[in-house]
Design a protein around this motif. Structure first.
Motif, PDB file in Angstrom:
ATOM      1  N   VAL A   1       2.472   4.931   2.189  1.00  0.00           N
ATOM      2  CA  VAL A   1       3.774   4.253   2.829  1.00  0.00           C
ATOM      3  C   VAL A   1       3.577   2.737   3.012  1.00  0.00           C
ATOM      4  N   GLU A   2       2.118   2.107   3.119  1.00  0.00           N
ATOM      5  CA  GLU A   2       1.883   0.847   3.286  1.00  0.00           C
ATOM      6  C   GLU A   2       1.779   0.223   2.090  1.00  0.00           C
ATOM      7  N   THR A   3       2.962  -0.190   1.477  1.00  0.00           N
ATOM      8  CA  THR A   3       3.054  -0.417  -0.131  1.00  0.00           C
ATOM      9  C   THR A   3       3.514  -1.780  -0.258  1.00  0.00           C
ATOM     10  N   PRO A   4       3.033  -2.665  -1.520  1.00  0.00           N
ATOM     11  CA  PRO A   4       3.641  -3.762  -1.609  1.00  0.00           C
ATOM     12  C   PRO A   4       4.985  -4.107  -1.627  1.00  0.00           C
ATOM     13  N   LEU A   5       5.969  -3.004  -1.758  1.00  0.00           N
ATOM     14  CA  LEU A   5       7.225  -2.985  -1.708  1.00  0.00           C
ATOM     15  C   LEU A   5       7.441  -3.594  -0.517  1.00  0.00           C
ATOM     16  N   ARG A   6       6.775  -3.471   0.616  1.00  0.00           N
ATOM     17  CA  ARG A   6       7.475  -3.701   1.746  1.00  0.00           C
ATOM     18  C   ARG A   6       7.722  -5.323   1.911  1.00  0.00           C
ATOM     19  N   THR A   7       6.654  -5.873   1.558  1.00  0.00           N
ATOM     20  CA  THR A   7       6.730  -7.485   1.639  1.00  0.00           C
ATOM     21  C   THR A   7       7.628  -7.940   0.410  1.00  0.00           C
ATOM     22  N   LYS A   8       7.814  -7.471  -0.614  1.00  0.00           N
ATOM     23  CA  LYS A   8       8.510  -7.863  -1.833  1.00  0.00           C
ATOM     24  C   LYS A   8      10.006  -7.642  -1.625  1.00  0.00           C
ATOM     25  N   PHE A   9      10.471  -6.603  -0.836  1.00  0.00           N
ATOM     26  CA  PHE A   9      11.739  -6.377  -0.332  1.00  0.00           C
ATOM     27  C   PHE A   9      12.219  -7.464   0.594  1.00  0.00           C
ATOM     28  N   ILE A  10      11.209  -7.629   1.608  1.00  0.00           N
ATOM     29  CA  ILE A  10      11.578  -8.663   2.738  1.00  0.00           C
ATOM     30  C   ILE A  10      11.711 -10.078   2.076  1.00  0.00           C
ATOM     31  N   ALA A  11      10.971 -10.393   1.123  1.00  0.00           N
ATOM     32  CA  ALA A  11      10.858 -11.748   0.480  1.00  0.00           C
ATOM     33  C   ALA A  11      12.378 -11.812  -0.359  1.00  0.00           C
ATOM     34  N   ALA A  12      12.693 -10.821  -0.955  1.00  0.00           N
ATOM     35  CA  ALA A  12      13.772 -10.705  -1.802  1.00  0.00           C
ATOM     36  C   ALA A  12      15.041 -10.857  -1.211  1.00  0.00           C
ATOM     37  N   GLN A  13      14.954 -10.153   0.083  1.00  0.00           N
ATOM     38  CA  GLN A  13      16.108 -10.143   0.979  1.00  0.00           C
ATOM     39  C   GLN A  13      16.255 -11.554   1.508  1.00  0.00           C
ATOM     40  N   LEU A  14      15.211 -12.287   1.788  1.00  0.00           N
ATOM     41  CA  LEU A  14      15.376 -13.574   2.294  1.00  0.00           C
ATOM     42  C   LEU A  14      15.791 -14.515   1.470  1.00  0.00           C
TER      43      LEU A  14
ATOM     44  N   LYS B   1       8.052 -22.022  21.056  1.00  0.00           N
ATOM     45  CA  LYS B   1       7.235 -22.045  20.442  1.00  0.00           C
ATOM     46  C   LYS B   1       6.866 -20.224  19.892  1.00  0.00           C
ATOM     47  N   ILE B   2       7.613 -19.921  19.043  1.00  0.00           N
ATOM     48  CA  ILE B   2       7.454 -18.495  18.564  1.00  0.00           C
ATOM     49  C   ILE B   2       7.048 -18.266  17.166  1.00  0.00           C
ATOM     50  N   VAL B   3       5.881 -17.493  17.022  1.00  0.00           N
ATOM     51  CA  VAL B   3       5.339 -17.122  15.678  1.00  0.00           C
ATOM     52  C   VAL B   3       5.428 -15.578  15.708  1.00  0.00           C
ATOM     53  N   ALA B   4       6.486 -14.986  14.517  1.00  0.00           N
ATOM     54  CA  ALA B   4       6.401 -13.567  14.278  1.00  0.00           C
ATOM     55  C   ALA B   4       5.764 -12.980  13.001  1.00  0.00           C
ATOM     56  N   ALA B   5       4.773 -12.239  13.064  1.00  0.00           N
ATOM     57  CA  ALA B   5       4.133 -11.771  12.076  1.00  0.00           C
ATOM     58  C   ALA B   5       4.330 -10.210  11.712  1.00  0.00           C
ATOM     59  N   LEU B   6       4.627  -9.901  10.710  1.00  0.00           N
ATOM     60  CA  LEU B   6       4.747  -8.695  10.305  1.00  0.00           C
ATOM     61  C   LEU B   6       3.640  -7.775  10.298  1.00  0.00           C
ATOM     62  N   GLU B   7       3.992  -6.346  10.927  1.00  0.00           N
ATOM     63  CA  GLU B   7       3.184  -5.403  11.221  1.00  0.00           C
ATOM     64  C   GLU B   7       3.493  -4.318  10.494  1.00  0.00           C
ATOM     65  N   GLY B   8       3.975  -3.112  11.090  1.00  0.00           N
ATOM     66  CA  GLY B   8       4.518  -2.055  10.369  1.00  0.00           C
ATOM     67  C   GLY B   8       6.057  -2.025  10.024  1.00  0.00           C
ATOM     68  N   GLY B   9       6.317  -0.862   9.524  1.00  0.00           N
ATOM     69  CA  GLY B   9       7.966  -0.764   9.133  1.00  0.00           C
ATOM     70  C   GLY B   9       7.701  -0.219   7.728  1.00  0.00           C
ATOM     71  N   TYR B  10       8.257   1.034   7.406  1.00  0.00           N
ATOM     72  CA  TYR B  10       7.934   1.753   6.098  1.00  0.00           C
ATOM     73  C   TYR B  10       9.094   2.341   5.353  1.00  0.00           C
ATOM     74  N   THR B  11      10.227   1.705   5.585  1.00  0.00           N
ATOM     75  CA  THR B  11      11.628   2.158   4.999  1.00  0.00           C
ATOM     76  C   THR B  11      12.033   0.866   4.437  1.00  0.00           C
ATOM     77  N   THR B  12      11.784   0.531   3.110  1.00  0.00           N
ATOM     78  CA  THR B  12      11.754  -0.823   2.818  1.00  0.00           C
ATOM     79  C   THR B  12      13.120  -1.688   2.991  1.00  0.00           C
ATOM     80  N   GLU B  13      13.966  -0.860   2.681  1.00  0.00           N
ATOM     81  CA  GLU B  13      15.434  -1.589   2.807  1.00  0.00           C
ATOM     82  C   GLU B  13      15.831  -1.889   4.526  1.00  0.00           C
ATOM     83  N   VAL B  14      15.266  -1.115   5.247  1.00  0.00           N
ATOM     84  CA  VAL B  14      15.491  -1.255   6.594  1.00  0.00           C
ATOM     85  C   VAL B  14      14.536  -2.685   7.085  1.00  0.00           C
ATOM     86  N   ILE B  15      13.140  -2.549   6.874  1.00  0.00           N
ATOM     87  CA  ILE B  15      12.433  -3.507   7.239  1.00  0.00           C
ATOM     88  C   ILE B  15      13.146  -4.872   6.538  1.00  0.00           C
ATOM     89  N   ALA B  16      13.725  -5.017   5.556  1.00  0.00           N
ATOM     90  CA  ALA B  16      14.216  -6.366   4.806  1.00  0.00           C
ATOM     91  C   ALA B  16      15.210  -6.589   5.798  1.00  0.00           C
TER      92      ALA B  16
END
Length: 455
Positions: free
Chosen positions: A34-47, A388-403
C-alpha cells in the motif's frame, strides 16, 4: 482577490513545494504494497495538472546529512538503513514485517528527509511563508533506534530539530492528523517542553492491521532463537505494553527481557522514572494501557500519555474510540484543543504530519475527512506562528483520494479557494467526539490555562 494574492506572494515569500522523483525508487520487491510510489506520483500529477504546482516555489531536495539524521536517530540506526543499499531486506534486519526496502530505499529516504529540512528552513527563515512536502517514505512511526510502520527516517522530527538548531526556532508545534498515532514523533519529544506534539488518530477501531495479529504472525514464522530479539524490537518500535490474554507466550518473552511489567504489580514502572534499559533505547516512560487485538495500529496514543518530566503536558493524544469521524469532529479538535493550546504555547513554527489516511475513501483509515476538511484545518492553523506552516506527507493509501486532499491543502496554503466537497463527512457532531475531547482536557487542564474552563 487576485491582487491581494499577488501582494501576499510578494511580501511573505509565497508557498514552497518539495517533490523529488528519487523518492519513487523506494519500493517493495516482493509484493504489491500500500505504501507505493504511486502515492507521490499521483499527488505530483494532480498538482501539476490543476496548475497548483506552478503557483508554488519549487524547493530542490537534497540528501539529509548524517549530522542532521543524528539529531534524532542513533548511529546504529543509520548503519542499519545503509545496509539496505547492498540488497538486504529491512524487514529481516529489524524483524518487522511492516518494513520493506530495496537498494534505492536509503537514498530515497535521505532525499525526502533532506527536502523537508530545506523547505522547513526556508519557512523558518522567512524566505517562504509556508510549504508542502510531497515525500515518501513517511516518518512518524520511526523512533530514534528502530524503523517501524513503513517509515524509515523520522522526517518531521528531524526537520523540527534542524529548525531549532539552525534557524533559532525555539518552540515548535507539531500537529499530526494521520489516522495512525505518530508513536515515533511522540518518543522523540516526550520529555521536551520546546515541542508541543498533538496527535488525533484512530484508536479503538477494531479493524485494519491490528498490532497484535501482526506480531503473532511474525513470531510464528521465526525460529525460536530469533524470537527474543524480535519481541524486544517490536516492544521498542511500538512503545507498547504487550499485555493481552490471548498472547501469553509473547508477554512472557517481553517480561523475560525486562521490557514489560504487569501494570498491576508492585514493581511496575513508575510514571516519573527516567531509568534507561541498558540493552535498549529509552522509550517514553509511564505505563501504557493494555493493548488488545482491537486497538488500531500502532497500538499507542492513549490520552493519558501526556509527557514526562519537563515535558509534562506537551504530548497531547486525541484517540478516536471508533471510525467514522469527519470534518465536524476534526474541526472541533482544532478549535477546542489545538488552537487554544497553540495560542498559549506561542510556537515559532508549525509542522503538520499530513497523513491523508483519515480521508473519506481511504482503504485503511475508516475516517470521513474531506479535502475541504483538511483545508479548513490548515487555514485555521495559519493563526499560529505568524502563518509559518510546513505540511509534510505521511500516510494515505488511496491514490486518487490523497491527491485531491493534497491539492486542497496546498490551495489553502496559497490562500486560494478550492472546490467545496458537498459530502461533509459526518453531518453532526458525534457524542464520542465530545467524550474524547473532555477526557483529553481532563488530562491536560492542570498544565494549560486555556483549558481550565473546558471539560
Amino acid at each position: 482577490l487576485k491582487l491581494q494574492f499577488l501582494y501576499f506572494i510578494g511580501t511573505m515569500g509565497g508557498t514552497g513545494m518539495v517533490y523529488d522523483v528519487r523518492s519513487n525508487a523506494h519500493r517493495s520487491l516482493s509484493e504489491e504494497h500500500v505504501e507505493t510510489p504511486l502515492r507521490t506520483k499521483f499527488i505530483a500529477a494532480q498538482l501539476e495538472d490543476t496548475g497548483v504546482a506552478q503557483m508554488c516555489k519549487k524547493v530542490p531536495a537534497r540528501p539529509a546529512a548524517d549530522d542532521e539524521l543524528l539529531l534524532v536517530h542513533t548511529e546504529q540506526y543509520l548503519k542499519i538503513i545503509k545496509e539496505t543499499q547492498s540488497g538486504k531486506q529491512l524487514s529481516k534486519l529489524v524483524h518487522d514485517i511492516d518494513m520493506f526496502s530495496c537498494k534505492e530505499s536509503e537514498t530515497a529516504a535521505r532525499v525526502s528527509c533532506g527536502g523537508l529540512i530545506e523547505l522547513t528552513k526556508k519557512v523558518a527563515d522567512g524566505e517562504l511563508h509556508n510549504g508542502f512536502a510531497v515525500i515518501r517514505p513517511p516518518g512518524h512511526h520511526s523512533n530514534p533506534a528502530v524503523p517501524s510502520g513503513f517509515c524509515l527516517y523520522s522526517n518531521v522530527a528531524i526537520a523540527a530539530r534542524a529548525a531549532q538548531r539552525d534557524c533559532g526556532m525555539k518552540k515548535i508545534l507539531i500537529f499530526d492528523w494521520d489516522v495512525h498515532h505518530g508513536n515515533g514523533t511522540e518518543w522523540v519529544f516526550y520529555d521536551d517542553p520546546s515541542v508541543l506534539v498533538i496527535s488525533v488518530h484512530g484508536h479503538g477501531m477494531g479493524k485494519s492491521h491490528g498490532v497484535r495479529s501482526a506480531l503473532k504472525r511474525e513470531l510464528g514464522e521465526m525460529e525460536a532463537h530469533e524470537r527474543e530479539q524480535a519481541c524486544k524490537r517490536q516492544c521498542v518500535a511500538k512503545s507498547m505494553s504487550p499485555a493481552n490474554s490471548d498472547d501469553e507466550e509473547a508477554c512472557d518473552w517481553f517480561a523475560s527481557l525486562g521490557l514489560y511489567e504487569d501494570p498491576n504489580s508492585n514493581n511496575s514502572t513508575d510514571a516519573g522514572s527516567t531509568e534507561t534499559n541498558a540493552s535498549t533505547p529509552e522509550q517514553p516512560t509511564g505505563v501504557c494501557n493494555e493493548v488488545s487485538s482491537n486497538t488500531f495500529y500502532p497500538g499507542t496514543g492513549f490520552s493519558e500519555r501526556i509527557g514526562i518530566g519537563k515535558g509534562l503536558g506537551y504530548n497531547v493524544n486525541i484517540p478516536w474510540p471508533c471510525d467514522g469521524f469527519g470534518d465536524v469532529e476534526y474541526k472541533r479538535v482544532v478549535d477546542d484543543i489545538v488552537m487554544p493550546m497553540g495560542k498559549e504555547f506561542k510556537p515559532d513554527l508549525v509542522i503538520i504530519s499530513a497523513g491523508f489516511d483519515a480521508a473519506l475513501g481511504d482503504k485503511l483509515g475508516g475516517m470521513r475527512v474531506t479535502p475541504s476538511g483538511f483545508a479548513q484545518m490548515t487555514e485555521t492553523l495559519a493563526g499560529l506562528a505568524g502563518g509559518k506552516i510546513v505540511a509534510a506527507l505521511e500516510g494515505g493509501y488511496t491514490t486518487e483520494v490523497i491527491a485531491c486532499c493534497a491539492e486542497s491543502v496546498v490551495r489553502s496554503l496559497l490562500r486560494l479557494s478550492g472546490e467545496r466537497n458537498p459530502d461533509a463527512g459526518s453531518l453532526c457532531l458525534r457524542d464520542q467526539c465530545t467524550e474524547t475531547l473532555n477526557t483529553v482536557v481532563g488530562h491536560h487542564k492542570k498544565y494549560w490555562k486555556c483549558l481550565n474552563n473546558k471539560g
